[in-house]
Scaffold this motif. Structure first.
Motif, PDB file in Angstrom:
ATOM      1  N   ASN A 171       2.320   1.619  -3.524  1.00 21.79           N
ATOM      2  CA  ASN A 171       1.299   2.121  -4.453  1.00 21.79           C
ATOM      3  C   ASN A 171       1.033   3.607  -4.233  1.00 21.79           C
ATOM      4  N   GLN A 172       0.908   4.015  -2.981  1.00 21.63           N
ATOM      5  CA  GLN A 172       0.621   5.412  -2.666  1.00 21.63           C
ATOM      6  C   GLN A 172       1.765   6.328  -3.111  1.00 21.63           C
TER       7      GLN A 172
ATOM      8  N   GLU B 285       2.219   6.421  -6.990  1.00 19.81           N
ATOM      9  CA  GLU B 285       1.180   7.260  -7.605  1.00 19.81           C
ATOM     10  C   GLU B 285       1.525   8.738  -7.442  1.00 19.81           C
ATOM     11  N   LYS B 286       1.985   9.107  -6.260  1.00 14.43           N
ATOM     12  CA  LYS B 286       2.399  10.499  -6.035  1.00 14.43           C
ATOM     13  C   LYS B 286       3.587  10.873  -6.917  1.00 14.43           C
TER      14      LYS B 286
ATOM     15  N   ALA C 184       0.835  -1.207   0.000  1.00 16.58           N
ATOM     16  CA  ALA C 184       0.000   0.000   0.000  1.00 16.58           C
ATOM     17  C   ALA C 184       0.870   1.257   0.000  1.00 16.58           C
TER      18      ALA C 184
END
Length: 165
Positions: A129-130, A133-134, A126
């Motif tokens: 992924n976070q 994405e940023k 997680a």
């Protein structure tokens, strides 16, 4: 991309403003120097120069850390960087890195692994992924160009001389 040359002490001296012998732990970046100097000089960064709009400074002033005993800059966003296809995100204790050309994301917890020796990406999908994405949002916003699109390709001609295309 790893902390070798990216993690360095910052030594500041300013008589009667910076308390001697103080050591603070925090994250600053070279992008923070210009905002610090502008604030120290008491002037604003120009919105345009010679009729050309300037890009806003992306760093944060370090004066609160240097003068006011604040332990770290509140930047409100992660730090991002890209160099020659290598890319990284630093957000609090987390550091996400990928090295060109593999682009596999590696994740490090800098609170427990300052030397970036244990990749914890599989245990923290997680977070990967976070932060990835940023990173891609930042890259799109700032115009990062995919390195392979402009990387200089070199072939060796007969006789050993390099030919650049």
């Amino acid at each position: 991309m790893h902390e070798g040359g990216f993690s360095s002490p910052f030594i500041a001296w300013y008589p009667s403003q910076i308390k001697a012998g103080r050591i603070d732990k925090g994250t600053g970046h070279i992008i923070d120097l210009a905002p610090t100097f502008y604030e120290l000089a008491g002037i604003e960064y120009p919105k345009e120069y010679n009729g050309v709009a300037s890009n806003p400074l992306v760093g944060k002033s370090l004066l609160s850390v240097l003068f006011n005993n604040v332990s770290q800059v509140d930047r409100g966003a992660p730090l991002f960087w890209e160099r020659a296809g290598n890319r990284a995100v630093r957000d609090g204790k987390w550091k996400l890195v990928s090295i060109y050309p593999s682009y596999e994301w590696l994740l490090y917890n800098l609170d427990t692994d300052r030397g970036e020796t244990s990749n914890v990406a599989q245990q923290n999908p997680a977070v990967v992924n976070q932060l990835s994405e940023k990173y891609f949002d930042w890259a799109a916003k700032t115009g990062v160009v995919e390195y392979s699109k402009f990387k200089l390709k070199t072939e060796v001609m007969p006789g050993g001389n390099p030919l650049k295309k």
